[in-house]
Each structure stands twice: as C-alpha cells, then as structure tokens.
Design a protein around this motif. Structure first.
Motif, PDB file in Angstrom:
ATOM      1  N   UNK A 272       0.824  -1.214   0.000  1.00 49.88           N
ATOM      2  CA  UNK A 272       0.000   0.000   0.000  1.00 49.88           C
ATOM      3  C   UNK A 272       0.858   1.263   0.000  1.00 49.88           C
ATOM      4  N   UNK A 273       1.976   1.241   0.724  1.00 49.42           N
ATOM      5  CA  UNK A 273       2.877   2.399   0.724  1.00 49.42           C
ATOM      6  C   UNK A 273       3.391   2.651  -0.693  1.00 49.42           C
ATOM      7  N   UNK A 274       3.854   1.596  -1.335  1.00 51.20           N
ATOM      8  CA  UNK A 274       4.407   1.736  -2.685  1.00 51.20           C
ATOM      9  C   UNK A 274       3.324   2.234  -3.644  1.00 51.20           C
ATOM     10  N   UNK A 275       2.127   1.689  -3.510  1.00 51.13           N
ATOM     11  CA  UNK A 275       1.037   2.114  -4.387  1.00 51.13           C
ATOM     12  C   UNK A 275       0.660   3.569  -4.145  1.00 51.13           C
ATOM     13  N   UNK A 276       0.726   4.007  -2.893  1.00 52.42           N
ATOM     14  CA  UNK A 276       0.288   5.357  -2.541  1.00 52.42           C
ATOM     15  C   UNK A 276       1.277   6.426  -2.969  1.00 52.42           C
ATOM     16  N   UNK A 277       2.581   6.177  -2.826  1.00 52.70           N
ATOM     17  CA  UNK A 277       3.554   7.256  -3.064  1.00 52.70           C
ATOM     18  C   UNK A 277       4.612   6.924  -4.103  1.00 52.70           C
ATOM     19  N   UNK A 278       4.659   5.689  -4.555  1.00 56.02           N
ATOM     20  CA  UNK A 278       5.646   5.337  -5.566  1.00 56.02           C
ATOM     21  C   UNK A 278       5.268   5.880  -6.935  1.00 56.02           C
ATOM     22  N   UNK A 279       6.268   6.051  -7.791  1.00 52.89           N
ATOM     23  CA  UNK A 279       5.973   6.448  -9.167  1.00 52.89           C
ATOM     24  C   UNK A 279       5.637   5.193  -9.982  1.00 52.89           C
ATOM     25  N   UNK A 280       5.263   5.383 -11.236  1.00 51.15           N
ATOM     26  CA  UNK A 280       4.826   4.244 -12.047  1.00 51.15           C
ATOM     27  C   UNK A 280       5.936   3.206 -12.223  1.00 51.15           C
ATOM     28  N   UNK A 281       7.131   3.669 -12.383  1.00 51.87           N
ATOM     29  CA  UNK A 281       8.247   2.737 -12.547  1.00 51.87           C
ATOM     30  C   UNK A 281       8.429   1.879 -11.301  1.00 51.87           C
ATOM     31  N   UNK A 282       8.349   2.513 -10.136  1.00 52.79           N
ATOM     32  CA  UNK A 282       8.506   1.784  -8.878  1.00 52.79           C
ATOM     33  C   UNK A 282       7.351   0.811  -8.667  1.00 52.79           C
ATOM     34  N   UNK A 283       6.146   1.259  -8.948  1.00 54.97           N
ATOM     35  CA  UNK A 283       4.988   0.382  -8.770  1.00 54.97           C
ATOM     36  C   UNK A 283       5.030  -0.813  -9.711  1.00 54.97           C
ATOM     37  N   UNK A 284       5.389  -0.566 -10.947  1.00 57.10           N
ATOM     38  CA  UNK A 284       5.458  -1.662 -11.924  1.00 57.10           C
ATOM     39  C   UNK A 284       6.587  -2.639 -11.617  1.00 57.10           C
ATOM     40  N   UNK A 285       7.643  -2.147 -10.988  1.00 54.78           N
ATOM     41  CA  UNK A 285       8.785  -3.002 -10.679  1.00 54.78           C
ATOM     42  C   UNK A 285       8.538  -3.885  -9.457  1.00 54.78           C
ATOM     43  N   UNK A 286       7.946  -3.321  -8.396  1.00 52.64           N
ATOM     44  CA  UNK A 286       7.890  -4.033  -7.126  1.00 52.64           C
ATOM     45  C   UNK A 286       6.538  -4.656  -6.785  1.00 52.64           C
ATOM     46  N   UNK A 287       5.446  -4.010  -7.117  1.00 47.89           N
ATOM     47  CA  UNK A 287       4.144  -4.524  -6.683  1.00 47.89           C
ATOM     48  C   UNK A 287       3.824  -5.906  -7.269  1.00 47.89           C
ATOM     49  N   UNK A 288       4.068  -6.160  -8.556  1.00 47.24           N
ATOM     50  CA  UNK A 288       3.795  -7.513  -9.058  1.00 47.24           C
ATOM     51  C   UNK A 288       4.617  -8.589  -8.348  1.00 47.24           C
ATOM     52  N   UNK A 289       5.839  -8.259  -7.955  1.00 45.34           N
ATOM     53  CA  UNK A 289       6.680  -9.234  -7.261  1.00 45.34           C
ATOM     54  C   UNK A 289       6.152  -9.528  -5.859  1.00 45.34           C
ATOM     55  N   UNK A 290       5.597  -8.500  -5.209  1.00 47.99           N
ATOM     56  CA  UNK A 290       5.017  -8.699  -3.880  1.00 47.99           C
ATOM     57  C   UNK A 290       3.718  -9.492  -3.978  1.00 47.99           C
ATOM     58  N   UNK A 291       2.845  -9.072  -4.879  1.00 46.25           N
ATOM     59  CA  UNK A 291       1.523  -9.687  -4.986  1.00 46.25           C
ATOM     60  C   UNK A 291       1.591 -11.132  -5.468  1.00 46.25           C
ATOM     61  N   UNK A 292       2.551 -11.443  -6.343  1.00 48.44           N
ATOM     62  CA  UNK A 292       2.643 -12.788  -6.918  1.00 48.44           C
ATOM     63  C   UNK A 292       3.330 -13.779  -5.997  1.00 48.44           C
ATOM     64  N   UNK A 293       4.063 -13.274  -5.012  1.00 49.08           N
ATOM     65  CA  UNK A 293       4.824 -14.156  -4.140  1.00 49.08           C
ATOM     66  C   UNK A 293       6.245 -14.365  -4.605  1.00 49.08           C
ATOM     67  N   UNK A 294       6.640 -13.701  -5.708  1.00 49.94           N
ATOM     68  CA  UNK A 294       8.046 -13.763  -6.111  1.00 49.94           C
ATOM     69  C   UNK A 294       8.930 -13.276  -4.961  1.00 49.94           C
ATOM     70  N   UNK A 295       8.468 -12.208  -4.287  1.00 48.92           N
ATOM     71  CA  UNK A 295       9.031 -11.822  -3.000  1.00 48.92           C
ATOM     72  C   UNK A 295       8.175 -12.492  -1.932  1.00 48.92           C
ATOM     73  N   UNK A 296       8.720 -13.363  -1.088  1.00 50.06           N
ATOM     74  CA  UNK A 296       7.908 -14.010  -0.055  1.00 50.06           C
ATOM     75  C   UNK A 296       7.222 -13.014   0.874  1.00 50.06           C
ATOM     76  N   UNK A 297       7.889 -11.852   1.067  1.00 49.03           N
ATOM     77  CA  UNK A 297       7.345 -10.829   1.959  1.00 49.03           C
ATOM     78  C   UNK A 297       8.004  -9.499   1.610  1.00 49.03           C
ATOM     79  N   UNK A 298       7.584  -8.447   2.295  1.00 47.71           N
ATOM     80  CA  UNK A 298       8.193  -7.129   2.138  1.00 47.71           C
ATOM     81  C   UNK A 298       8.331  -6.506   3.518  1.00 47.71           C
ATOM     82  N   UNK A 299       9.354  -5.651   3.690  1.00 45.58           N
ATOM     83  CA  UNK A 299       9.684  -5.117   5.016  1.00 45.58           C
ATOM     84  C   UNK A 299       9.393  -3.631   5.163  1.00 45.58           C
ATOM     85  N   UNK A 300       8.969  -3.253   6.376  1.00 40.05           N
ATOM     86  CA  UNK A 300       8.617  -1.880   6.726  1.00 40.05           C
ATOM     87  C   UNK A 300       9.653  -1.389   7.729  1.00 40.05           C
TER      88      UNK A 300
END
Length: 384
Positions: free
Chosen positions: A97-125
């Motif tokens: 949600x943080x990335x979606x809220x304040x990230x730019x399109x490049x950042x969102x396209x790079x990281x969100x699919x990896x988080x949502x798909x499980x390519x990244x097992x988790x993400x850290x705050x």
C-alpha cells in the motif's frame, strides 16, 4: 448502516477461513516450536497465489483490489490459524500500500507484481530504531545525497520478515537541519543490496515463526530513483500507513482471541467437574457472555475503521480506537481462555498457551496502547 458483507467479502472470508483450517492450524504448533521456514514460506506462497498479498493493491499491478474491509476480515481469519503467518501477510500488504500510494509508475510496476505474486515471499517496513520506537520522528538513520545516489547509514529494529523480504521501505533523515519529523524521506531498498545486512532473528516470547530482525545500513549506496515521493516529506507517509496497519494488527488480535475463546468454550462444554459439564456453571457462562460481547465490540470498531479507510474518509482516530480496544481485550481474553482450561491451559499441548504468547505483542507493535491513547486524545482535541 448495513453490516452485511458483500459476496466478494464473503468469498474472501471463506477462502481465508478454509486456508487457516486446512493449512495453518495443523502446523501452528510446529511453527511455534521450530520456526520451520519451509512451512512458513510455503504458506506465504500459497497466500500470494490466492491473492492475499495484495488485498488493497490495484489489479493493474497484480493485486486483488478488494478493499480494507476484506483485508481486515482476511487477517482475522488467518490469525485464528497462525498469528505468525497473519502478521507477515498484514505487514506485506502494508508495504504494498505504501508503494502504491507514493511510488511512481516505474517503482509500482517493478515491485508490486513481485510482492503480490509471491516472487518476493514478503516485504519489510523499516521505520523503528533502537532509540526511536514510539517516537519514530527521532530516527537517526541518514540518507546523504552523493551525486546521483544516496548513501544510507544506520539501523532499523524489530523488522518483521526481514530475512525473507524481497524489498524494504526505509525511512531515513535527509535534512539534519530540518525540524524534527520534517527532514525525513522514504526509499525502496532491495534485499541483497551491498551495505545492507539482516541480522539474526530475535528470540521472542510469541509469534516465533515470524522472523523479526535488525536491518543495518553501512554505507549502503542506492540510486536516487529509489526515493519515493518528495524528498524530506516522507514522515507523514509513515504516519498515514501506520494508521492503516493498526487495522491489520487489531484484526489479528481479534482472530487470535476468537480462536482462544472458541477453544475454551468447546473445552468447558465437554469437561465435567462436580457431576456436570463446566459450561453449566453460571459463573463460567457469564464469563463467556462478557468475552464474546467484547469480541463483537472489537469487530464493530475494526469494521468501522476499515470502512472509513476504504471510503477515503478520515480514519486515524477510529483505527487507534479499534487497535487499542481489540488488542487490550484480546490479551485479557486469551488469559481467560487459559483460566477456563485450568492447568491444561498452561500446557503447550493445548493451543491457548501459544495464543496467549502470540497475542501479547499486539498491544506493542504498530504503536503501543499508550501511543493509541495519545492519537485518540489528539484527534478529540482537534474536534473542539
């Protein structure tokens, strides 16, 4: 107000409940004892495949986009099976949600699919520090501009899932001369970046299968493109996302408490003393009545906060009220569940002992109960 869940929300609830019953509950005791990473990571992968790692993330980036109410329901149901898995799911959703809220399109396209798909097992705050817990604005970690890069130095404490997170959202001071909380920026840092070190997992009282680590930055060089949002304007992002995270932790506490009380109710319905089932004694019936009333009240507070967030309305006060009430009552309820089982409740063979340990941290992380009271009072004063 209509409290009925939509078809989609009911489907999310049912899917989470079945997954908890089939996959989480049978393995929760072993995860607590051994912290078996293979089991945990398999759980997380399956949850990603079911769409639970991007519950409030747009479908454009691989998310489910089902909203905050569905998120709260899902976390509660998962927590009834395994708090360690539920907290990892909650925090990973918060990072997305943080990335979606304040990230730019490049950042969102790079990281969100990896988080949502499980390519990244988790993400850290990465917000909390050793000397900046309840007062994160006092952080010492710095990000100094060096040409087209930033150099990170400092450390973050108690970071959930750090050792298997694919990416971290990291807050650091970028203007040392600014007023407290004003010179802080937000960055995306991939795990494995040179200069980033994840220390050994902490030994904890509960939620043992969920890794909690210190993350160190030693001249960690990251590109300027890692900056999310505006420089020196990152702290209000953290505050906003913490409010949303409190809905997740309140929901987790509610799930653990419900599971503990459901187990205790079934136990006293079957256990006989003095010639009759324990549940026939009025004193214990009243204890059930009080505790289930509190569980229902906690659920309604959480649903209110989740609904307001989903509608784009102010929700900070309601989120803090919900977390404060749900987590404090959940702690009391889990201890009552132990009491209802008597000596058996104190033995690890029975799940309420683990549940009491797992729920204890909920009044501490994502803002202590004392911090929630500060937030609530501050919002009340604004209304005068």
């Amino acid at each position: 107000m209509n409290f009925s869940l939509t078809e989609e929300q009911l489907l999310i609830q049912d899917t989470a409940r079945q997954f908890a019953e089939n996959e989480l509950t049978p393995n929760a005791a072993e995860l607590d004892k051994t912290g078996n990473r293979e089991i945990l990571l398999n759980n997380l992968k399956q949850l990603a495949e079911l769409g639970f790692m991007g519950l409030n993330t747009s479908v454009d980036y691989g998310g489910s986009e089902v909203g905050t109410v569905a998120f709260s329901i899902a976390i509660k149901e998962l927590a009834k099976g395994c708090a360690s898995t539920a907290v990892t799911t909650s925090v990973t959703n918060m990072v997305a949600e943080v990335i979606q809220a304040v990230g730019n399109e490049e950042q969102k396209n790079k990281y969100l699919p990896k988080i949502c798909s499980g390519e990244y097992p988790a993400a850290g705050f990465c917000l909390t520090e050793a000397s900046a817990g309840s007062d994160p604005a006092g952080m010492k970690t710095t990000a100094i501009k060096d040409g087209s890069d930033y150099i990170l130095n400092g450390s973050k404490m108690f970071i959930t899932s750090a050792e298997y997170a694919g990416v971290f959202v990291v807050w650091a001071v970028t203007d040392k001369e600014a007023k407290k909380g004003k010179g802080i920026s937000c960055f995306l840092v991939e795990n494995g970046t040179p200069g980033l070190t994840v220390e050994a997992a902490e030994h904890k009282m509960g939620q043992k299968a969920s890794a909690t680590n210190e993350v160190r930055f030693d001249n960690c060089r990251i590109p300027a493109t890692a900056l999310m949002g505006e420089e020196n304007n990152g702290f209000k992002v953290a505050v906003t996302e913490l409010a949303g995270g409190r809905i997740g932790i309140g929901s987790l506490a509610l799930g653990v408490a419900e599971a503990a009380m459901d187990y205790a109710r079934q136990y006293i319905a079957e256990r006989e003393q003095f010639g009759q089932a324990l549940i026939k004694f009025q004193g214990l019936q009243w204890k059930l009545a009080d505790r289930y009333t509190e569980l229902e009240a906690a659920k309604l507070l959480l649903m209110q906060a989740a609904y307001l967030k989903e509608q784009g309305q102010p929700f900070s006060k309601q989120a803090s009220m919900a977390k404060l009430f749900a987590t404090e009552k959940a702690n009391e309820i889990c201890y009552d569940a132990i009491q209802l089982l008597g000596g058996y409740g104190y033995i690890s063979e029975y799940p309420v002992e683990r549940m009491a340990r797992d729920v204890r941290i909920t009044t501490i992380y994502e803002g202590t109960s004392e911090v929630q009271k500060i937030v609530i009072a501050r919002e009340l004063l604004k209304e005068i």
